[in-house]
Design a protein around this motif. Structure first.
Motif, PDB file in Angstrom:
ATOM      1  N   SER A   1     -36.208  32.715 -32.165  1.00 41.25           N
ATOM      2  CA  SER A   1     -37.288  32.052 -31.433  1.00 41.25           C
ATOM      3  C   SER A   1     -37.148  30.541 -31.368  1.00 41.25           C
ATOM      4  O   SER A   1     -38.020  29.867 -30.819  1.00 41.25           O
ATOM      5  N   ASN A   2     -36.073  29.986 -31.930  1.00 39.39           N
ATOM      6  CA  ASN A   2     -35.961  28.523 -32.016  1.00 39.39           C
ATOM      7  C   ASN A   2     -34.835  27.954 -31.160  1.00 39.39           C
ATOM      8  O   ASN A   2     -34.341  26.854 -31.413  1.00 39.39           O
ATOM      9  N   ALA A   3     -34.404  28.688 -30.135  1.00 40.57           N
ATOM     10  CA  ALA A   3     -33.284  28.239 -29.298  1.00 40.57           C
ATOM     11  C   ALA A   3     -33.750  27.217 -28.263  1.00 40.57           C
ATOM     12  O   ALA A   3     -34.732  27.427 -27.545  1.00 40.57           O
ATOM     13  N   VAL A   4     -33.027  26.113 -28.180  1.00 38.96           N
ATOM     14  CA  VAL A   4     -33.294  25.062 -27.205  1.00 38.96           C
ATOM     15  C   VAL A   4     -32.037  24.873 -26.358  1.00 38.96           C
ATOM     16  O   VAL A   4     -30.949  24.663 -26.889  1.00 38.96           O
ATOM     17  N   LEU A   5     -32.187  24.955 -25.048  1.00 37.84           N
ATOM     18  CA  LEU A   5     -31.075  24.723 -24.133  1.00 37.84           C
ATOM     19  C   LEU A   5     -31.206  23.330 -23.535  1.00 37.84           C
ATOM     20  O   LEU A   5     -32.212  22.997 -22.910  1.00 37.84           O
ATOM     21  N   ILE A   6     -30.160  22.521 -23.730  1.00 43.50           N
ATOM     22  CA  ILE A   6     -30.091  21.198 -23.110  1.00 43.50           C
ATOM     23  C   ILE A   6     -29.231  21.300 -21.858  1.00 43.50           C
ATOM     24  O   ILE A   6     -28.109  21.811 -21.906  1.00 43.50           O
ATOM     25  N   CYS A   7     -29.743  20.820 -20.743  1.00 47.82           N
ATOM     26  CA  CYS A   7     -29.010  20.821 -19.473  1.00 47.82           C
ATOM     27  C   CYS A   7     -28.557  19.393 -19.171  1.00 47.82           C
ATOM     28  O   CYS A   7     -29.377  18.466 -19.166  1.00 47.82           O
ATOM     29  N   HIS A   8     -27.272  19.222 -18.932  1.00 41.81           N
ATOM     30  CA  HIS A   8     -26.757  17.865 -18.772  1.00 41.81           C
ATOM     31  C   HIS A   8     -26.807  17.372 -17.328  1.00 41.81           C
ATOM     32  O   HIS A   8     -26.922  18.144 -16.378  1.00 41.81           O
ATOM     33  N   ALA A   9     -26.704  16.070 -17.179  1.00 42.22           N
ATOM     34  CA  ALA A   9     -26.737  15.416 -15.872  1.00 42.22           C
ATOM     35  C   ALA A   9     -25.361  15.443 -15.218  1.00 42.22           C
ATOM     36  O   ALA A   9     -24.399  15.993 -15.762  1.00 42.22           O
ATOM     37  N   LEU A  10     -25.259  14.829 -14.065  1.00 39.67           N
ATOM     38  CA  LEU A  10     -24.046  14.860 -13.240  1.00 39.67           C
ATOM     39  C   LEU A  10     -22.784  14.544 -14.024  1.00 39.67           C
ATOM     40  O   LEU A  10     -21.809  15.299 -13.981  1.00 39.67           O
ATOM     41  N   THR A  11     -22.759  13.445 -14.731  1.00 40.80           N
ATOM     42  CA  THR A  11     -21.534  13.029 -15.418  1.00 40.80           C
ATOM     43  C   THR A  11     -21.563  13.360 -16.900  1.00 40.80           C
ATOM     44  O   THR A  11     -20.723  12.883 -17.656  1.00 40.80           O
ATOM     45  N   GLY A  12     -22.528  14.179 -17.326  1.00 38.29           N
ATOM     46  CA  GLY A  12     -22.616  14.583 -18.715  1.00 38.29           C
ATOM     47  C   GLY A  12     -21.717  15.771 -19.019  1.00 38.29           C
ATOM     48  O   GLY A  12     -20.884  16.193 -18.216  1.00 38.29           O
ATOM     49  N   ASP A  13     -21.906  16.336 -20.198  1.00 35.46           N
ATOM     50  CA  ASP A  13     -21.111  17.485 -20.619  1.00 35.46           C
ATOM     51  C   ASP A  13     -21.842  18.168 -21.767  1.00 35.46           C
ATOM     52  O   ASP A  13     -23.025  17.903 -22.002  1.00 35.46           O
ATOM     53  N   GLN A  14     -21.134  19.030 -22.482  1.00 35.72           N
ATOM     54  CA  GLN A  14     -21.744  19.841 -23.529  1.00 35.72           C
ATOM     55  C   GLN A  14     -21.827  19.145 -24.881  1.00 35.72           C
ATOM     56  O   GLN A  14     -22.126  19.784 -25.881  1.00 35.72           O
ATOM     57  N   PHE A  15     -21.608  17.843 -24.919  1.00 42.47           N
ATOM     58  CA  PHE A  15     -21.606  17.110 -26.183  1.00 42.47           C
ATOM     59  C   PHE A  15     -22.692  16.028 -26.197  1.00 42.47           C
ATOM     60  O   PHE A  15     -22.393  14.837 -26.122  1.00 42.47           O
ATOM     61  N   PRO A  16     -23.969  16.430 -26.328  1.00 42.30           N
ATOM     62  CA  PRO A  16     -25.042  15.431 -26.353  1.00 42.30           C
ATOM     63  C   PRO A  16     -25.148  14.690 -27.670  1.00 42.30           C
ATOM     64  O   PRO A  16     -25.778  13.636 -27.741  1.00 42.30           O
ATOM     65  N   SER A  17     -24.538  15.230 -28.726  1.00 44.38           N
ATOM     66  CA  SER A  17     -24.682  14.622 -30.041  1.00 44.38           C
ATOM     67  C   SER A  17     -23.343  14.578 -30.767  1.00 44.38           C
ATOM     68  O   SER A  17     -22.428  15.345 -30.461  1.00 44.38           O
ATOM     69  N   GLU A  18     -23.251  13.638 -31.703  1.00 45.97           N
ATOM     70  CA  GLU A  18     -22.070  13.417 -32.521  1.00 45.97           C
ATOM     71  C   GLU A  18     -20.911  12.866 -31.684  1.00 45.97           C
ATOM     72  O   GLU A  18     -21.052  12.614 -30.488  1.00 45.97           O
ATOM     73  N   GLN A  19     -19.778  12.683 -32.299  1.00 46.84           N
ATOM     74  CA  GLN A  19     -18.661  12.026 -31.622  1.00 46.84           C
ATOM     75  C   GLN A  19     -18.067  12.903 -30.522  1.00 46.84           C
ATOM     76  O   GLN A  19     -17.778  14.072 -30.733  1.00 46.84           O
ATOM     77  N   HIS A  20     -17.888  12.297 -29.352  1.00 52.75           N
ATOM     78  CA  HIS A  20     -17.318  13.030 -28.228  1.00 52.75           C
ATOM     79  C   HIS A  20     -15.826  13.240 -28.470  1.00 52.75           C
ATOM     80  O   HIS A  20     -15.106  12.299 -28.830  1.00 52.75           O
ATOM     81  N   PRO A  21     -15.321  14.481 -28.281  1.00 46.98           N
ATOM     82  CA  PRO A  21     -13.920  14.758 -28.606  1.00 46.98           C
ATOM     83  C   PRO A  21     -12.911  14.084 -27.688  1.00 46.98           C
ATOM     84  O   PRO A  21     -11.742  13.956 -28.041  1.00 46.98           O
ATOM     85  N   VAL A  22     -13.333  13.642 -26.510  1.00 46.42           N
ATOM     86  CA  VAL A  22     -12.417  13.001 -25.569  1.00 46.42           C
ATOM     87  C   VAL A  22     -12.529  11.486 -25.636  1.00 46.42           C
ATOM     88  O   VAL A  22     -11.527  10.776 -25.779  1.00 46.42           O
ATOM     89  N   THR A  23     -13.743  10.969 -25.555  1.00 43.91           N
ATOM     90  CA  THR A  23     -13.933   9.525 -25.501  1.00 43.91           C
ATOM     91  C   THR A  23     -14.019   8.874 -26.881  1.00 43.91           C
ATOM     92  O   THR A  23     -13.807   7.674 -27.008  1.00 43.91           O
ATOM     93  N   GLY A  24     -14.379   9.667 -27.893  1.00 45.54           N
ATOM     94  CA  GLY A  24     -14.565   9.107 -29.219  1.00 45.54           C
ATOM     95  C   GLY A  24     -15.891   8.392 -29.393  1.00 45.54           C
ATOM     96  O   GLY A  24     -16.198   7.888 -30.471  1.00 45.54           O
ATOM     97  N   LYS A  25     -16.696   8.349 -28.336  1.00 46.63           N
ATOM     98  CA  LYS A  25     -17.985   7.672 -28.397  1.00 46.63           C
ATOM     99  C   LYS A  25     -19.065   8.643 -28.886  1.00 46.63           C
ATOM    100  O   LYS A  25     -18.857   9.844 -28.954  1.00 46.63           O
ATOM    101  N   GLU A  26     -20.236   8.083 -29.213  1.00 43.28           N
ATOM    102  CA  GLU A  26     -21.332   8.945 -29.642  1.00 43.28           C
ATOM    103  C   GLU A  26     -21.830   9.788 -28.483  1.00 43.28           C
ATOM    104  O   GLU A  26     -21.601   9.477 -27.307  1.00 43.28           O
ATOM    105  N   GLY A  27     -22.490  10.877 -28.791  1.00 41.20           N
ATOM    106  CA  GLY A  27     -22.986  11.781 -27.765  1.00 41.20           C
ATOM    107  C   GLY A  27     -23.935  11.095 -26.797  1.00 41.20           C
ATOM    108  O   GLY A  27     -24.589  10.101 -27.145  1.00 41.20           O
ATOM    109  N   TRP A  28     -24.030  11.653 -25.595  1.00 39.18           N
ATOM    110  CA  TRP A  28     -24.795  10.989 -24.546  1.00 39.18           C
ATOM    111  C   TRP A  28     -26.310  11.039 -24.778  1.00 39.18           C
ATOM    112  O   TRP A  28     -27.056  10.282 -24.171  1.00 39.18           O
TER     113      TRP A  28
END
Length: 377
Positions: A41-68
């Motif tokens: 009962s605790n599932a939350v789906l995050i939907c990303h924007a045009l230039t986003g992706d599946q990494f909203p949190s923690e370090q991005h595996p491609v850019t190395g930057k923090e999640g969007w």
């Protein structure tokens, strides 16, 4: 950080797209944070924007930057993995692992490129719903997203209302405006005018339409900001010089900033995916599938809604959020709405906005109480 997962879907049942094509098998790349509780009962789906992706949190595996969406998602934040099982998937047509124009056509073994079928926001949501089925989750506590992510939230609420307990569409609209379609067309034409685009087959020629994609990003990025934000950040300040150069290098800091945005975007995004995803946004018109009456899209909905807009957002202005609210009121839906005072423009939904955070926190606590979800209030 856990590695992104890939679900191969549509092996037995292809996905019927709005354009009439049956797509299958197809892959959905996704990331999860937290643990699904015993009653799911605790599932939350995050939907990303045009230039986003599946990494909203923690370090991005491609850019190395923090999640969007690092300011909203993570330990101790509003969307805390200690409370919620958070799911975010790369949209269909994307370029971070989900099936899109860069993927191999199973019929030929070669990249789809421009032979990939055109997808819609509804198609993206159908693929997400198939992923949620794959994960064994009957319904979602919350679906949340901004901009194109907000469009997906609205589509979820309209097409899968029984599976959405609460919905948070942020800085979005129920249909894409003529102005926004126009900006997207400028970006697409910039990409297609690049001689390295090669009719979409640039990978076969081992080229990249970098200049065209960079210009598309620069144009779009201007729409994400407000005049006040640009003036406050840059004004007419010069870039690494004390006087005008009387040429066409980047004299001004704002020029240098846009060039940087364009060049770094090329490193992480695919040009053909940009064409497809912008087209999906252009085609979005939620009322069209419901007799032209937006309220019909939410008729009898059990979903709780909380909408946000921002005073300086001229890409998705407040009046478009109010149209959604009026439609929800006409459908007797449970709806809250806040127009956040901000001079940061459309990108405000990605930034530190205390009023939005306070309201969202209160909304989720109320929804959790109504659902009987423990450990959230």
């Amino acid at each position: 950080m856990e590695r992104c997962r890939h679900a191969v879907l549509g092996v037995e049942r292809p996905l019927r797209l709005d354009c009439g094509v049956d797509l299958g098998p197809y892959r959905v790349a996704y990331q999860t944070y937290g643990t699904l509780n015993a009653d799911k009962s605790n599932a939350v789906l995050i939907c990303h924007a045009l230039t986003g992706d599946q990494f909203p949190s923690e370090q991005h595996p491609v850019t190395g930057k923090e999640g969007w969406w690092e300011k909203l998602v993570g330990p101790g934040r509003i969307l805390d993995p200690a409370r919620y099982f958070i799911i975010c998937s790369n949209v269909l047509g994307g370029c971070m692992g989900s099936t899109g124009p860069q993927a191999a056509n199973p019929a030929t073994g070669e990249a789809w490129n421009l032979r990939f079928p055109v997808v819609t926001i509804a198609d993206m949501v159908r693929a997400q719903a198939a992923l949620i089925d794959h994960l064994g989750i009957p319904d979602l506590f919350c679906v949340i997203g901004g901009s194109m992510g907000g469009m997906q939230v609205l589509e979820w609420a309209a097409s899968h209302a029984s599976r959405v307990f609460s919905a948070v569409p942020i800085a979005c609209a129920a249909r894409h405006s003529a102005q926004n379609i126009a900006f997207h067309e400028v970006g697409r034409q910039a990409i297609m005018a690049d001689p390295e685009w090669k009719g979409g087959d640039y990978r076969l020629h081992q080229t990249v339409p970098a200049r065209g994609l960079a210009v598309a990003r620069m144009t779009a990025h201007i729409t994400y900001l407000s005049e006040q934000a640009l003036q406050r950040k840059f004004g007419r300040a010069l870039q690494d010089r004390n006087a005008l150069g009387f040429g066409f290098d980047a004299d001004f800091q704002v020029e240098s900033y846009l060039r940087h945005q364009g060049s770094t975007f090329v490193d992480r995004f695919d040009a053909n995916s940009y064409l497809y995803i912008t087209r999906a946004m252009d085609y979005f018109d939620l009322a069209a599938a419901h007799g032209g009456v937006l309220a019909n899209a939410f008729k009898g909905t059990p979903t709780r809604f909380c909408l946000f807009s921002f005073t300086s957002d001229w890409l998705f202005p407040t009046r478009e959020s109010r149209e959604i609210v009026h439609a929800l009121n006409a459908a007797a839906a449970n709806v809250s709405f806040v127009e956040v005072e901000s001079d940061k423009g459309h990108d405000a939904f990605l930034l530190d906005e205390p009023e939005m955070f306070r309201t969202l926190s209160g909304f989720l606590k109320g929804a959790a109480s109504a659902r009987g979800l423990k450990g959230v209030a």
